[in-house]
Design a protein around this motif. Structure first.
Motif, PDB file in Angstrom:
ATOM      1  N   PRO A  25       0.771  -1.316   0.004  1.00 43.29           N
ATOM      2  CA  PRO A  25      -0.106   0.012   0.102  1.00 43.29           C
ATOM      3  C   PRO A  25       0.882   1.281  -0.071  1.00 43.29           C
ATOM      4  O   PRO A  25       0.146   2.396  -0.210  1.00 43.29           O
ATOM      5  CB  PRO A  25      -0.920  -0.068   1.388  1.00 43.29           C
ATOM      6  CG  PRO A  25       0.028  -1.023   2.176  1.00 43.29           C
ATOM      7  CD  PRO A  25       0.655  -2.247   1.314  1.00 43.29           C
ATOM      8  N   ALA A  26       2.103   1.291   0.336  1.00 42.00           N
ATOM      9  CA  ALA A  26       2.841   2.476   0.161  1.00 42.00           C
ATOM     10  C   ALA A  26       2.666   3.566   1.188  1.00 42.00           C
ATOM     11  O   ALA A  26       2.522   4.753   0.864  1.00 42.00           O
ATOM     12  CB  ALA A  26       2.897   3.108  -1.262  1.00 42.00           C
ATOM     13  N   VAL A  27       2.097   3.235   2.333  1.00 38.47           N
ATOM     14  CA  VAL A  27       1.579   4.246   3.312  1.00 38.47           C
ATOM     15  C   VAL A  27       2.661   5.145   3.654  1.00 38.47           C
ATOM     16  O   VAL A  27       2.440   6.509   3.704  1.00 38.47           O
ATOM     17  CB  VAL A  27       0.803   3.530   4.482  1.00 38.47           C
ATOM     18  CG1 VAL A  27       0.175   4.588   5.442  1.00 38.47           C
ATOM     19  CG2 VAL A  27      -0.257   2.660   3.944  1.00 38.47           C
ATOM     20  N   GLU A  28       3.657   4.748   4.278  1.00 42.86           N
ATOM     21  CA  GLU A  28       4.792   5.380   4.833  1.00 42.86           C
ATOM     22  C   GLU A  28       5.162   6.168   3.690  1.00 42.86           C
ATOM     23  O   GLU A  28       5.682   7.285   3.902  1.00 42.86           O
ATOM     24  CB  GLU A  28       5.885   4.633   5.132  1.00 42.86           C
ATOM     25  CG  GLU A  28       5.435   3.821   6.674  1.00 42.86           C
ATOM     26  CD  GLU A  28       4.992   2.334   6.241  1.00 42.86           C
ATOM     27  OE1 GLU A  28       4.734   1.899   4.958  1.00 42.86           O
ATOM     28  OE2 GLU A  28       4.532   1.639   7.330  1.00 42.86           O
ATOM     29  N   GLU A  29       5.555   5.653   2.571  1.00 42.76           N
ATOM     30  CA  GLU A  29       6.147   6.387   1.424  1.00 42.76           C
ATOM     31  C   GLU A  29       5.155   7.567   0.936  1.00 42.76           C
ATOM     32  O   GLU A  29       5.716   8.628   0.744  1.00 42.76           O
ATOM     33  CB  GLU A  29       6.331   5.469   0.051  1.00 42.76           C
ATOM     34  CG  GLU A  29       7.544   4.279   0.491  1.00 42.76           C
ATOM     35  CD  GLU A  29       6.759   3.257   0.813  1.00 42.76           C
ATOM     36  OE1 GLU A  29       5.891   3.088   1.465  1.00 42.76           O
ATOM     37  OE2 GLU A  29       7.495   2.183   1.164  1.00 42.76           O
ATOM     38  N   TRP A  30       3.969   7.196   0.950  1.00 44.07           N
ATOM     39  CA  TRP A  30       2.928   8.360   0.201  1.00 44.07           C
ATOM     40  C   TRP A  30       2.983   9.463   1.372  1.00 44.07           C
ATOM     41  O   TRP A  30       2.908  10.412   1.067  1.00 44.07           O
ATOM     42  CB  TRP A  30       1.685   8.026   0.181  1.00 44.07           C
ATOM     43  CG  TRP A  30       0.791   8.966  -0.297  1.00 44.07           C
ATOM     44  CD1 TRP A  30      -0.183   9.635   0.438  1.00 44.07           C
ATOM     45  CD2 TRP A  30       1.196   9.821  -1.477  1.00 44.07           C
ATOM     46  NE1 TRP A  30      -0.433  10.758  -0.379  1.00 44.07           N
ATOM     47  CE2 TRP A  30       0.067  10.873  -1.662  1.00 44.07           C
ATOM     48  CE3 TRP A  30       1.744   9.507  -2.377  1.00 44.07           C
ATOM     49  CZ2 TRP A  30       0.056  11.782  -2.455  1.00 44.07           C
ATOM     50  CZ3 TRP A  30       1.734  10.592  -3.665  1.00 44.07           C
ATOM     51  CH2 TRP A  30       0.950  11.674  -3.481  1.00 44.07           C
ATOM     52  N   TYR A  31       3.003   8.966   2.717  1.00 43.29           N
ATOM     53  CA  TYR A  31       3.076  10.241   3.750  1.00 43.29           C
ATOM     54  C   TYR A  31       4.283  11.047   3.682  1.00 43.29           C
ATOM     55  O   TYR A  31       3.959  12.397   3.587  1.00 43.29           O
ATOM     56  CB  TYR A  31       3.074   9.377   5.275  1.00 43.29           C
ATOM     57  CG  TYR A  31       3.273  10.519   6.053  1.00 43.29           C
ATOM     58  CD1 TYR A  31       1.901  11.402   6.734  1.00 43.29           C
ATOM     59  CD2 TYR A  31       4.370  10.827   6.732  1.00 43.29           C
ATOM     60  CE1 TYR A  31       2.388  12.147   7.631  1.00 43.29           C
ATOM     61  CE2 TYR A  31       4.525  11.779   7.749  1.00 43.29           C
ATOM     62  CZ  TYR A  31       3.511  12.724   8.273  1.00 43.29           C
ATOM     63  OH  TYR A  31       3.699  13.745   9.012  1.00 43.29           O
ATOM     64  N   VAL A  32       5.413  10.368   3.334  1.00 41.58           N
ATOM     65  CA  VAL A  32       6.661  11.645   3.280  1.00 41.58           C
ATOM     66  C   VAL A  32       6.367  12.264   2.145  1.00 41.58           C
ATOM     67  O   VAL A  32       6.516  13.404   2.023  1.00 41.58           O
ATOM     68  CB  VAL A  32       7.843  10.535   2.978  1.00 41.58           C
ATOM     69  CG1 VAL A  32       9.064  11.570   2.678  1.00 41.58           C
ATOM     70  CG2 VAL A  32       7.886  10.054   4.605  1.00 41.58           C
ATOM     71  N   LEU A  33       5.958  11.603   0.745  1.00 45.01           N
ATOM     72  CA  LEU A  33       5.619  12.326  -0.299  1.00 45.01           C
ATOM     73  C   LEU A  33       4.695  13.302  -0.491  1.00 45.01           C
ATOM     74  O   LEU A  33       4.946  14.762  -0.691  1.00 45.01           O
ATOM     75  CB  LEU A  33       5.115  11.613  -1.324  1.00 45.01           C
ATOM     76  CG  LEU A  33       6.355  10.517  -2.174  1.00 45.01           C
ATOM     77  CD1 LEU A  33       6.165   9.266  -3.014  1.00 45.01           C
ATOM     78  CD2 LEU A  33       7.649  11.370  -2.975  1.00 45.01           C
ATOM     79  N   GLU A  34       3.561  13.304   0.202  1.00 46.26           N
ATOM     80  CA  GLU A  34       2.535  14.095   0.391  1.00 46.26           C
ATOM     81  C   GLU A  34       3.042  15.195   1.408  1.00 46.26           C
ATOM     82  O   GLU A  34       2.859  16.400   1.154  1.00 46.26           O
ATOM     83  CB  GLU A  34       1.239  13.341   1.017  1.00 46.26           C
ATOM     84  CG  GLU A  34       0.121  14.144   0.915  1.00 46.26           C
ATOM     85  CD  GLU A  34      -1.231  13.675   1.389  1.00 46.26           C
ATOM     86  OE1 GLU A  34      -1.886  13.268   0.664  1.00 46.26           O
ATOM     87  OE2 GLU A  34      -1.330  13.689   2.636  1.00 46.26           O
ATOM     88  N   THR A  35       3.530  15.074   2.369  1.00 45.01           N
ATOM     89  CA  THR A  35       3.913  15.953   3.252  1.00 45.01           C
ATOM     90  C   THR A  35       5.027  16.917   3.211  1.00 45.01           C
ATOM     91  O   THR A  35       5.157  17.901   3.326  1.00 45.01           O
ATOM     92  CB  THR A  35       4.120  15.167   4.920  1.00 45.01           C
ATOM     93  OG1 THR A  35       3.017  14.416   5.014  1.00 45.01           O
ATOM     94  CG2 THR A  35       4.392  16.103   5.906  1.00 45.01           C
ATOM     95  N   TYR A  36       6.384  16.200   2.803  1.00 41.16           N
ATOM     96  CA  TYR A  36       7.525  16.699   2.651  1.00 41.16           C
ATOM     97  C   TYR A  36       7.878  17.192   1.233  1.00 41.16           C
ATOM     98  O   TYR A  36       8.754  18.161   0.845  1.00 41.16           O
ATOM     99  CB  TYR A  36       8.587  16.143   3.230  1.00 41.16           C
ATOM    100  CG  TYR A  36       8.190  15.966   4.791  1.00 41.16           C
ATOM    101  CD1 TYR A  36       8.508  16.996   5.767  1.00 41.16           C
ATOM    102  CD2 TYR A  36       7.894  14.643   5.105  1.00 41.16           C
ATOM    103  CE1 TYR A  36       8.160  16.899   6.974  1.00 41.16           C
ATOM    104  CE2 TYR A  36       7.421  14.461   6.672  1.00 41.16           C
ATOM    105  CZ  TYR A  36       7.829  15.609   7.311  1.00 41.16           C
ATOM    106  OH  TYR A  36       7.589  15.535   8.961  1.00 41.16           O
ATOM    107  N   CYS A  37       7.368  16.162   0.057  1.00 41.77           N
ATOM    108  CA  CYS A  37       7.870  16.456  -1.213  1.00 41.77           C
ATOM    109  C   CYS A  37       6.611  17.175  -2.047  1.00 41.77           C
ATOM    110  O   CYS A  37       6.973  18.007  -3.078  1.00 41.77           O
ATOM    111  CB  CYS A  37       7.961  15.190  -1.958  1.00 41.77           C
ATOM    112  SG  CYS A  37       9.115  14.341  -1.143  1.00 41.77           S
ATOM    113  N   ARG A  38       5.402  16.981  -1.749  1.00 37.31           N
ATOM    114  CA  ARG A  38       4.363  17.921  -2.380  1.00 37.31           C
ATOM    115  C   ARG A  38       4.349  17.685  -3.807  1.00 37.31           C
ATOM    116  O   ARG A  38       4.649  18.953  -4.335  1.00 37.31           O
ATOM    117  CB  ARG A  38       4.441  19.395  -1.767  1.00 37.31           C
ATOM    118  CG  ARG A  38       4.057  19.418  -0.254  1.00 37.31           C
ATOM    119  CD  ARG A  38       4.111  21.002  -0.030  1.00 37.31           C
ATOM    120  NE  ARG A  38       3.599  21.868  -0.783  1.00 37.31           N
ATOM    121  CZ  ARG A  38       4.070  22.754  -1.208  1.00 37.31           C
ATOM    122  NH1 ARG A  38       5.369  23.346  -0.428  1.00 37.31           N
ATOM    123  NH2 ARG A  38       3.500  23.754  -1.993  1.00 37.31           N
TER     124      ARG A  38
END
Length: 101
Positions: A25-38
């Motif tokens: 599901p890439a939960v951790e990866e998406w959290y970082v992308l959404e929060t820090y990489c936008r």
């Protein structure tokens, strides 16, 4: 490491394109992308599976992101053992409609 990469290399903290293709599901990866990489746009593989990356596509849709292009991929001879479970998957390319303004 992904957060540090975004913090270090993205001056305006906006990533042009994120490609999501994981075995889960890439939960951790998406959290970082959404929060820090936008990211401004996202290419999601396995977008038809809710327990893979499909939840990300649903989350983006509910946030007003636009689907630019999508398609289906049939599992081929490279994965014959999986054909009895999943014959095809989908992909989607989405853009943040808020970034256009």
């Amino acid at each position: 490491a992904l957060r540090e990469i975004c913090d270090h290399f993205l001056a305006n903290r906006t990533l042009e394109l994120a490609i999501i293709d994981t075995g889960g599901p890439a939960v951790e990866e998406w959290y970082v992308l959404e929060t820090y990489c936008r990211p401004r746009s996202v290419f999601i593989v396995n977008s038809v599976f809710a327990l893979h990356e499909g939840w990300i596509a649903a989350r983006l849709r509910s946030a007003g992101w636009k689907e630019v292009l999508s398609g289906r991929v049939r599992w081929g001879n490279g994965f014959p053992h999986m054909l009895s479970l999943v014959e095809e998957t989908g992909w989607i390319y989405m853009m943040d409609s808020m970034m256009d303004s």
